[in-house]
Design a protein around this motif. Structure first.
Motif, mmCIF file in Angstrom:
data_model
loop_
_atom_site.group_PDB
_atom_site.id
_atom_site.type_symbol
_atom_site.label_atom_id
_atom_site.label_comp_id
_atom_site.label_asym_id
_atom_site.label_seq_id
_atom_site.Cartn_x
_atom_site.Cartn_y
_atom_site.Cartn_z
ATOM 1 N N SER A 33 6.862 44.549 13.987
ATOM 2 C CA SER A 33 5.110 44.549 12.803
ATOM 3 C C SER A 33 4.400 45.406 13.317
ATOM 4 N N LEU A 34 4.755 46.664 14.689
ATOM 5 C CA LEU A 34 3.932 47.799 14.272
ATOM 6 C C LEU A 34 4.273 48.389 14.338
ATOM 7 N N LEU A 35 5.777 49.009 13.691
ATOM 8 C CA LEU A 35 5.692 49.692 12.714
ATOM 9 C C LEU A 35 5.143 49.357 11.699
ATOM 10 N N ILE A 36 5.617 48.521 11.154
ATOM 11 C CA ILE A 36 4.934 48.376 9.692
ATOM 12 C C ILE A 36 4.011 48.539 9.838
ATOM 13 N N ALA A 37 3.441 48.158 10.209
ATOM 14 C CA ALA A 37 1.715 48.096 9.833
ATOM 15 C C ALA A 37 0.831 49.586 10.080
ATOM 16 N N LEU A 38 1.913 50.310 10.935
ATOM 17 C CA LEU A 38 1.801 51.810 10.953
ATOM 18 C C LEU A 38 2.033 52.090 9.670
ATOM 19 N N VAL A 39 2.777 51.882 8.803
ATOM 20 C CA VAL A 39 2.946 52.097 6.636
ATOM 21 C C VAL A 39 1.449 51.892 6.756
ATOM 22 N N VAL A 40 1.560 50.366 6.853
ATOM 23 C CA VAL A 40 0.740 49.044 5.567
ATOM 24 C C VAL A 40 -0.539 50.182 5.542
ATOM 25 N N THR A 41 -1.197 49.758 7.296
ATOM 26 C CA THR A 41 -2.677 50.446 7.259
ATOM 27 C C THR A 41 -3.189 51.749 6.539
ATOM 28 N N PRO A 42 -2.806 52.571 6.178
ATOM 29 C CA PRO A 42 -3.007 54.315 5.851
ATOM 30 C C PRO A 42 -3.148 53.709 4.465
ATOM 31 N N LEU A 43 -1.787 53.002 3.621
ATOM 32 C CA LEU A 43 -1.841 53.017 2.119
ATOM 33 C C LEU A 43 -3.002 52.004 1.656
ATOM 34 N N ALA A 44 -3.479 50.618 2.726
ATOM 35 C CA ALA A 44 -4.619 49.994 2.226
ATOM 36 C C ALA A 44 -5.548 50.693 2.314
ATOM 37 N N LEU A 45 -5.795 51.782 3.197
ATOM 38 C CA LEU A 45 -6.839 52.233 3.437
ATOM 39 C C LEU A 45 -6.977 53.529 1.904
ATOM 40 N N TRP A 46 -6.412 53.858 1.875
ATOM 41 C CA TRP A 46 -5.786 55.273 0.680
ATOM 42 C C TRP A 46 -6.024 54.237 -0.930
ATOM 43 N N MET A 47 -5.390 52.620 -0.727
ATOM 44 C CA MET A 47 -6.261 51.993 -2.023
ATOM 45 C C MET A 47 -7.227 51.648 -2.063
ATOM 46 N N GLY A 48 -8.061 51.179 -0.933
ATOM 47 C CA GLY A 48 -9.341 50.739 -1.089
ATOM 48 C C GLY A 48 -10.243 51.980 -2.072
ATOM 49 N N TRP A 49 -10.043 53.316 -0.695
ATOM 50 C CA TRP A 49 -10.543 54.423 -1.290
ATOM 51 C C TRP A 49 -10.307 54.551 -2.918
ATOM 52 N N LEU A 50 -9.338 55.002 -3.109
ATOM 53 C CA LEU A 50 -8.649 55.421 -4.372
ATOM 54 C C LEU A 50 -9.733 53.878 -5.334
ATOM 55 N N ARG A 51 -9.386 53.045 -5.381
ATOM 56 C CA ARG A 51 -10.497 52.015 -6.143
ATOM 57 C C ARG A 51 -12.101 52.504 -6.535
ATOM 58 N N ARG A 52 -12.732 52.295 -5.296
ATOM 59 C CA ARG A 52 -13.737 53.287 -5.139
ATOM 60 C C ARG A 52 -14.322 54.377 -5.788
ATOM 61 N N ARG A 53 -13.571 55.463 -5.306
ATOM 62 C CA ARG A 53 -13.478 56.572 -6.388
ATOM 63 C C ARG A 53 -13.472 56.345 -7.887
ATOM 64 N N THR A 54 -12.804 55.647 -7.989
ATOM 65 C CA THR A 54 -12.181 55.094 -9.570
ATOM 66 C C THR A 54 -13.727 54.739 -10.412
#
Length: 75
Positions: A33-54
């Motif tokens: 869970s800790l390792l998968i979250a290390l991948v999922v968290t930056p991806l979720a933050l990037w998707m939120g930033w991309l949505r805001r920017r769009t």
């Protein structure tokens, strides 16, 4: 709180929520869970930033549109 402290707090909160969600819903172990979250968290933050920017760019594009819309040209 400064801006970077707020961002760090949101990131840690999101990371903790993803770890708990993976641990107790998917039935994975803590390490997985800790390792998968290390991948999922930056991806979720990037998707939120991309949505805001769009959305910001779409608002600007809507305001700056020089040519009239096709349905307005026919009037």
């Amino acid at each position: 709180m400064t801006r970077w402290q707020k961002n760090a707090a949101w990131t840690l909160t999101l990371y903790a929520l993803v770890v708990l969600m993976l641990r107790f819903t998917a039935g994975d172990g803590w390490g997985t869970s800790l390792l998968i979250a290390l991948v999922v968290t930056p991806l979720a933050l990037w998707m939120g930033w991309l949505r805001r920017r769009t959305n910001e760019q779409a608002r600007e594009w809507g305001r700056r549109r020089v040519r009239p819309w096709p349905e307005e040209r026919r009037r």
